[in-house]
Design an enzyme around this catalytic site. Structure first.
Site, mmCIF file in Angstrom:
data_model
loop_
_atom_site.group_PDB
_atom_site.id
_atom_site.type_symbol
_atom_site.label_atom_id
_atom_site.label_comp_id
_atom_site.label_asym_id
_atom_site.label_seq_id
_atom_site.Cartn_x
_atom_site.Cartn_y
_atom_site.Cartn_z
ATOM 1 N N LYS A 1 0.799 -1.259 -0.068
ATOM 2 C CA LYS A 1 0.002 -0.119 0.183
ATOM 3 C C LYS A 1 1.125 1.261 -0.016
ATOM 4 C CE LYS A 1 -3.238 2.940 2.595
ATOM 5 N NZ LYS A 1 -2.439 4.193 2.412
ATOM 6 N N GLU B 1 8.631 0.250 11.709
ATOM 7 C CA GLU B 1 9.721 1.558 11.643
ATOM 8 C C GLU B 1 9.188 2.611 11.857
ATOM 9 O OE1 GLU B 1 11.755 4.330 10.802
ATOM 10 O OE2 GLU B 1 11.722 3.348 8.641
ATOM 11 N N CYS C 1 12.821 9.993 9.001
ATOM 12 C CA CYS C 1 12.596 9.411 10.132
ATOM 13 C C CYS C 1 13.866 9.491 11.198
ATOM 14 C CB CYS C 1 12.055 8.196 10.292
ATOM 15 S SG CYS C 1 12.966 6.927 9.160
ATOM 16 N N GLU D 1 8.223 15.208 16.614
ATOM 17 C CA GLU D 1 8.762 14.977 15.604
ATOM 18 C C GLU D 1 8.109 16.062 14.647
ATOM 19 O OE1 GLU D 1 10.206 11.594 12.451
ATOM 20 O OE2 GLU D 1 8.181 11.203 13.360
#
Length: 487
Positions: free
Chosen positions: A173, A247, A281, A379
């Protein structure tokens, strides 16, 4: 206006509906994307299950799987320019980065191509004289791979490569934000000669993701994204008892000691936070710098940040492009404003650029007097660097570990024994010493805490797509004694 299609069971098709994709550099619609809907998810998973059990794939020798992966790697190299252009157009990532990254993506498929016939079982020295016992490693089944828009060709390679090498089948996806590169990748995959249904590529919103991750035929979910979405995935996986590898995000500390090579550390820090417009990330978003060199180091970082070339992402001279979505730009501004109210001070940047597109300049916040500011804990996924100074090594370790994340970290020092102490003390899945953002298909990566679990890359990733079958073979010619006869 370009239009893209899904790839299911070896065929290209439209979704149940379409949605617009925006060019982040202008904010205007440039393409129409398919939404798989529930029907498309079921069709893709069914195709993957059929392929998994079909003799054409299930009976294929590991060496043959490897040859197909080698062919795929070659095709990626041949189509790298087209893939890079699409990724830049649909996500705003600068062309100099997408071009370099896609060229290296092919190396991940080559690595797993070579590994396909090296996934070995084991013979057990069993404690029974009339038995031979060994372990077989077999593919786990249908894998759902879900990736975000940033670095999507790389993040899909570290899932598709080991899964196919192990003999699994995959439903991938793509993010609904910028899926063009992966939908184009499906066309390249189609040329490689894999059996139909081995890989299926779809896209769509939250409904598609929820249906895929809870599908009863999916046995493993490999996800890259944010912690909140990961929580939904873990809940969904309770329906099918699928295993997960996650992750997730990061708030990576970039630690600079007074004995560091300043030039190298400055360059690595600028690249570590402002490259990819901070949309990584592993972005080195927390600079922890020893107090004795703070002023000098910050002056150098500020100078480089203000000299960065901001421009159109398809221009090779551009060093920082736009953020991918308007929502990201709004989130970055909100977090900056909140952190300033909490006591942080602005060194440079801090506000979106005027004009078309989702541009945000490199921004530096000094949080030395605001150690509880949101910019140190949340973040941004944008080009925002938060700075804190420290006096001692112990304080540096404390600050580095003062986070719920644990994906990556960087340490800059010329003191070898200190480097080893920091490696042991920092809680993160990756520690870079005197370098940053280095990757290789040979080296696994992954995190702890809110940065997820499981590892991608390396041999371990391929083993994670296998299950162990224990085989017992009786070697005695004597008949098995009747268990009901008294002796």
């Amino acid at each position: 206006m370009q239009e893209f299609q899904h790839y299911i069971a070896g065929r290209f098709s439209d979704g149940v509906r379409q949605f617009d994709s925006l060019d982040p550099s202008t904010g205007s619609v440039w393409a129409r994307m398919p939404d798989a809907g529930l029907e498309g998810v079921n069709e893709a998973v069914d195709a993957a299950e059929r392929a998994f059990f079909d003799a054409e794939w299930a009976g294929m020798l590991p060496t043959q799987r490897g040859k197909l992966l080698y062919r795929l790697a070659d095709l990626i190299g041949e189509n790298a320019e087209r893939l890079a252009e699409l990724e830049t157009k649909d996500t705003g990532k600068i062309i100099r980065e997408t071009s370099a990254q896609i060229a290296y993506v092919a190396e991940y498929y080559r690595y797993y191509a070579g590994l396909a016939d090296k996934i070995e079982g084991a013979h057990l020295p069993i404690d029974k004289p009339d038995m031979e016992v060994w372990l077989r490693r077999e593919p786990i089944g249908v894998v759902a791979a879900i990736v975000p828009w940033n670095s999507q060709l790389f993040l899909s390679a570290v899932k598709i490569g080991p899964a196919l090498a192990a003999g699994c089948t995959v439903v991938l996806k793509a993010s609904e934000e910028g899926p063009a590169p992966l939908l184009e990748f499906a066309r390249i995959f189609d040329q490689a000669g894999f059996p139909k249904g081995v890989l299926n590529v779809i896209t769509g919103g939250a409904e598609v993701g929820a249906t895929l991750t809870s599908h009863p035929k999916v046995v493993h979910v490999a996800f890259t994204g944010g912690p909140e979405t990961a929580r939904h995935i873990v809940r969904n996986s309770a329906e099918n008892l699928a295993s997960t590898s996650l992750e997730l995000g990061g708030k990576s500390p970039f630690i600079v000691f007074e004995d560091a090579d300043i030039d190298s550390a400055v360059n690595a820090q600028v690249s570590g936070i402002f490259a990819a417009t901070g949309q990584s990330c592993v972005a080195g978003s927390r600079l922890l710098v020893q107090a004795s060199i703070k002023d000098v180091f910050l002056a150098r970082i500020k100078e480089k940040a203000e000299a960065v070339v901001i421009g159109a992402p398809n221009d090779m001279a551009t060093e920082v492009g736009p953020l991918c979505t308007e929502r990201q730009r709004e989130t970055a501004l909100l977090l900056i404003e909140r952190s300033l109210a909490q006591g942080a001070s602005l060194i440079t940047g801090g506000a979106p650029l005027e004009g078309d597109g989702y541009y945000f300049p490199p921004t530096i916040l000094d949080c030395s007097d605001a150690r509880h500011a949101d910019s140190l804990t949340q973040e941004f996924f944008g080009p925002v660097l938060s700075v804190v100074c420290f006096e001692t090594e112990a304080e540096a370790v404390e600050l580095a570990n003062k986070t719920q994340f644990g994906l990556a970290s960087g340490v800059f020092t010329q003191n070898l024994t200190r480097a080893h102490r920091m490696i042991r003390a920092i809680r993160s899945g990756v520690v870079w010493v005197n370098t940053y953002r280095a990757v290789s298909p040979i080296a696994p990566f992954g995190g702890h805490g809110l940065s997820g679990h499981g590892r991608e890359g390396g041999l371990q990733a391929a083993l994670d797509y296998t299950k162990v079958k224990t085989v017992w073979l009786r070697t005695s010619d004597e008949p098995i004694p009747d268990p009901f006869v008294m002796r």
